[in-house]
Write a protein that holds these residues in place. Structure first.
Motif, PDB file in Angstrom:
ATOM      1  N   ASP A   1      -0.995  -1.635  -4.622  1.00  0.00           N
ATOM      2  CA  ASP A   1      -2.357  -2.128  -4.472  1.00  0.00           C
ATOM      3  C   ASP A   1      -3.334  -1.406  -5.385  1.00  0.00           C
ATOM      4  O   ASP A   1      -4.501  -1.773  -5.479  1.00  0.00           O
ATOM      5  N   GLN A   2      -2.888  -0.387  -6.100  1.00  0.00           N
ATOM      6  CA  GLN A   2      -3.760   0.373  -6.980  1.00  0.00           C
ATOM      7  C   GLN A   2      -3.870  -0.305  -8.346  1.00  0.00           C
ATOM      8  O   GLN A   2      -2.984  -1.067  -8.752  1.00  0.00           O
TER       9      GLN A   2
ATOM     10  N   GLY B   1       2.182   1.844  -3.386  1.00  0.00           N
ATOM     11  CA  GLY B   1       1.159   2.053  -4.404  1.00  0.00           C
ATOM     12  C   GLY B   1       0.893   0.854  -5.271  1.00  0.00           C
ATOM     13  O   GLY B   1       0.215   0.959  -6.301  1.00  0.00           O
TER      14      GLY B   1
ATOM     15  N   GLN C   1       0.829  -1.206   0.000  1.00  0.00           N
ATOM     16  CA  GLN C   1       0.000   0.000   0.000  1.00  0.00           C
ATOM     17  C   GLN C   1       0.868   1.263   0.000  1.00  0.00           C
ATOM     18  O   GLN C   1       0.570   2.232  -0.698  1.00  0.00           O
TER      19      GLN C   1
ATOM     20  N   LEU D   1      -4.163   3.350 -13.157  1.00  0.00           N
ATOM     21  CA  LEU D   1      -3.920   4.491 -12.279  1.00  0.00           C
ATOM     22  C   LEU D   1      -2.436   4.619 -11.964  1.00  0.00           C
ATOM     23  O   LEU D   1      -1.889   5.738 -11.918  1.00  0.00           O
ATOM     24  N   ARG D   2      -1.774   3.497 -11.756  1.00  0.00           N
ATOM     25  CA  ARG D   2      -0.339   3.529 -11.491  1.00  0.00           C
ATOM     26  C   ARG D   2       0.427   4.067 -12.697  1.00  0.00           C
ATOM     27  O   ARG D   2       1.391   4.830 -12.549  1.00  0.00           O
TER      28      ARG D   2
END
Length: 313
Positions: free
Chosen positions: A58-59, A56, A53, A63-64
């Motif tokens: 977990d996105q 990042g 998390q 979006l990443r």
């Protein structure tokens, strides 16, 4: 010419966008979890989830990707997951080694290839041409890492003229250049052999053209017609090869960098892949791709300068 430049700039931009998507997709699909790698196999699932998390991971990947590209447009290459330092600074430091090394190797290759290629083309089918073709074939066949170790043995161990490895830094330019001489020679040998063969073939192809026969009929010697007339028309395939060679020398010198313990960009990417440092891999590879696209753009401009018919097309 302005329209030609505009088309090439648009192609360059589209190529960068496509490259960024491809690089992100490939790196994202690589097996293994960076968070698990960093924490070790004995880490608790809750700890791994918290680190994912924080990183990042977990996105959703779209979006990443947008977050990564948005940061790049602002000049932010992110922070290394392994070294906890800005990636931009790491790439800048490594480019101070890789870029001069690639330029030195390309200049050495061209300095050898042009006179050798002209010599072979002017003596087509004779003993000099046969000797050059045999020598270039040997230069292509020899592994550059073996040649690099031979150079170290002769010039560093036996004669002690040059350092065997490491990089002195640009604080002492003379020592820095000495550190790059042997690696540049090792990289330049096969490239010079390839370039000489391409130049010879292009010049021989030009020798059958009408303008060459006209120049000879006016009293110019074979060597003069090659240098004054055929060479310019033979430069398009030669420039193509030189552009490809520079891209290879910039991105593909990892073996030579390891032989000479040079802190170059190729070695950084190799280390980042082994450490699952995705931010470094993505950003460094994209910088290399951007450099390759920029070199291709400059080669296209050189085409247009040499042959105006390309601009009209």
């Amino acid at each position: 010419m302005l329209r030609y430049l505009l088309h090439r700039v648009i192609s360059l931009g589209l190529g960068l966008v496509a490259a960024s998507v491809l690089i992100f997709a490939v790196v994202t699909l690589v097996p293994g979890d960076p968070a698990s790698f960093m924490l070790g196999t004995g880490a608790q699932p809750e700890t791994v989830a918290a680190l994912r998390q924080q990183m990042g991971l977990d996105q959703p990947w779209p979006l990443r990707y947008l977050t990564w590209v948005g940061a790049l447009l602002q000049g932010d290459f992110g922070q290394s997951l392994t070294y906890k330092t800005p990636v931009a600074g790491m790439i800048r430091d490594r480019m101070q080694v890789s870029l001069p090394l690639a330029l030195m190797a390309l200049v050495l290759a061209a300095a050898v290839a042009f006179p050798v290629g002209l010599f072979a083309a002017s003596r087509r089918g004779r003993a000099g041409d046969v000797a050059v073709m045999g020598g270039t074939q040997l230069g292509i066949a020899l592994p550059n890492f073996w040649f690099a170790m031979l150079l170290v043995l002769i010039f560093a161990v036996k004669l002690r003229w040059l350092p065997a490895g490491g990089f002195a830094g640009w604080g002492d330019p003379v020592a820095a250049l000495k550190s790059l001489i042997l690696p540049a020679i090792a990289l330049a040998l096969p490239q010079a052999a390839i370039l000489a063969r391409v130049l010879r073939s292009a010049l021989i192809e030009q020798q059958g053209q009408d303008y060459i026969r006209t120049a000879r009929a006016k009293g110019l010697s074979a060597g003069q017609t090659l240098r004054r007339h055929a060479l310019r028309n033979a430069m398009i395939p030669v420039l193509t090869i030189m552009g490809m060679q520079f891209s290879f020398l910039l991105a593909g010198a990892i073996i030579i960098e390891n032989v000479f313990y040079l802190p170059g960009l190729g070695r950084l990417i190799f280390q980042a892949i082994s450490q699952r440092d995705l931010i470094v891999v993505q950003s460094a590879v994209l910088v290399l791709v951007a450099a390759v696209i920029a070199v291709t753009f400059l080669v296209d401009l050189a085409y247009a300068a040499i042959d105006p018919r390309l601009r009209q097309r």
